[in-house]
Scaffold this motif. Structure first.
Motif, mmCIF file in Angstrom:
data_model
loop_
_atom_site.group_PDB
_atom_site.id
_atom_site.type_symbol
_atom_site.label_atom_id
_atom_site.label_comp_id
_atom_site.label_asym_id
_atom_site.label_seq_id
_atom_site.Cartn_x
_atom_site.Cartn_y
_atom_site.Cartn_z
ATOM 1 N N MET A 1 0.865 -1.169 0.000
ATOM 2 C CA MET A 1 0.000 0.000 0.000
ATOM 3 C C MET A 1 0.904 1.221 0.000
ATOM 4 S SD MET A 1 -3.061 0.825 2.669
ATOM 5 C CE MET A 1 -3.581 -0.855 2.592
ATOM 6 N N ASN A 2 1.002 1.874 -1.139
ATOM 7 C CA ASN A 2 1.953 2.966 -1.256
ATOM 8 C C ASN A 2 1.321 4.339 -1.391
ATOM 9 O OD1 ASN A 2 3.998 1.101 -1.169
ATOM 10 N ND2 ASN A 2 4.104 0.883 -3.370
ATOM 11 N N GLU A 6 -4.661 4.954 -1.739
ATOM 12 C CA GLU A 6 -4.836 3.586 -1.228
ATOM 13 C C GLU A 6 -4.938 3.583 0.293
ATOM 14 O OE1 GLU A 6 -2.525 0.614 -4.260
ATOM 15 O OE2 GLU A 6 -1.284 1.949 -3.038
ATOM 16 N N ILE A 7 -4.115 4.401 0.938
ATOM 17 C CA ILE A 7 -4.146 4.492 2.399
ATOM 18 C C ILE A 7 -5.483 5.070 2.847
ATOM 19 C CG2 ILE A 7 -3.111 5.634 4.398
ATOM 20 C CD1 ILE A 7 -0.409 5.452 2.794
ATOM 21 N N ASP A 8 -5.908 6.175 2.199
ATOM 22 C CA ASP A 8 -7.211 6.778 2.528
ATOM 23 C C ASP A 8 -8.338 5.760 2.378
ATOM 24 O OD1 ASP A 8 -6.027 9.221 3.015
ATOM 25 O OD2 ASP A 8 -6.957 10.253 1.313
ATOM 26 N N LEU A 53 0.533 9.552 7.500
ATOM 27 C CA LEU A 53 0.898 9.052 6.172
ATOM 28 C C LEU A 53 2.416 8.908 6.026
ATOM 29 C CD1 LEU A 53 -1.533 11.186 3.975
ATOM 30 C CD2 LEU A 53 -1.787 8.799 4.676
ATOM 31 N N ASP A 54 3.100 8.733 7.136
ATOM 32 C CA ASP A 54 4.551 8.620 7.100
ATOM 33 C C ASP A 54 4.975 7.215 6.658
ATOM 34 O OD1 ASP A 54 3.860 7.139 9.307
ATOM 35 O OD2 ASP A 54 4.794 8.477 10.754
ATOM 36 N N ASN A 55 6.142 6.774 7.058
ATOM 37 C CA ASN A 55 6.656 5.460 6.655
ATOM 38 C C ASN A 55 5.789 4.306 7.138
ATOM 39 O OD1 ASN A 55 8.794 6.711 5.391
ATOM 40 N ND2 ASN A 55 10.101 6.600 7.190
ATOM 41 N N ALA A 74 -1.841 0.424 8.268
ATOM 42 C CA ALA A 74 -1.904 -0.072 6.901
ATOM 43 C C ALA A 74 -1.394 -1.505 6.821
ATOM 44 C CB ALA A 74 -1.102 0.827 5.967
ATOM 45 N N SER A 75 -0.448 -1.838 7.696
ATOM 46 C CA SER A 75 0.108 -3.193 7.694
ATOM 47 C C SER A 75 -0.817 -4.194 8.364
ATOM 48 C CB SER A 75 1.457 -3.199 8.426
ATOM 49 O OG SER A 75 1.266 -2.944 9.805
ATOM 50 N N GLY A 76 -1.770 -3.697 9.145
ATOM 51 C CA GLY A 76 -2.668 -4.583 9.872
ATOM 52 C C GLY A 76 -2.103 -5.053 11.200
ATOM 53 N N LYS A 77 -0.857 -4.674 11.499
ATOM 54 C CA LYS A 77 -0.220 -5.072 12.761
ATOM 55 C C LYS A 77 -0.553 -4.072 13.852
ATOM 56 C CE LYS A 77 3.678 -7.147 10.362
ATOM 57 N NZ LYS A 77 5.104 -7.048 10.080
ATOM 58 N N LYS A 78 -0.713 -4.576 15.058
ATOM 59 C CA LYS A 78 -0.970 -3.710 16.204
ATOM 60 C C LYS A 78 0.336 -3.042 16.612
ATOM 61 C CE LYS A 78 -5.285 -4.636 16.915
ATOM 62 N NZ LYS A 78 -6.302 -3.651 16.775
#
Length: 121
Positions: A1-2, A6-8, A53-55, A74-78
């Protein structure tokens, strides 16, 4: 997701999945933004979000109307919430409480006035 779009889109989907209609335009500046969540009086800013919206794209959402709160990545990780984010959230809660206190005070004053007018007639 770049891309930002896509992030929005992913962030908005997470909001919708939580039962919160997202604002049309998200601001990904890492600051707390208030917005209207359906089901409350029109014009109330009864929701809040922060989008980074950083790294490591991530966000936080809160509905004052329903009490729903969640974090998103975005990664789905907590990931643990930053201290600055916790301060922003607490500030938003305090502002909302002050708004509710003012509204309750105004309603009480109006009720007293109506009661006094009825008693005098």
């Amino acid at each position: 997701m770049n891309s930002h779009s896509e992030i929005d889109s992913s962030f908005k989907t997470a909001m919708l999945n939580a039962g919160i209609n997202p604002p049309d335009n998200l601001i990904g500046d890492g600051q707390l933004h208030r917005f209207y969540v359906g089901g409350d009086r029109k014009g109330t800013l009864n929701g809040a979000y922060t989008l980074h919206l950083d790294n490591w794209p991530s966000g936080f959402v809160m509905s004052f109307k329903t009490g729903v709160t969640f974090t998103w990545t975005a990664s789905g990780k907590k990931q643990p919430m930053a201290a600055a984010m916790k301060r922003q959230i607490e500030y938003a809660r305090q502002v909302r409480q002050q708004e509710q206190d003012k509204a309750h005070q105004a309603a009480a004053e109006k009720a007293r006035f109506i009661w006094q007018q009825a008693a005098n007639n």
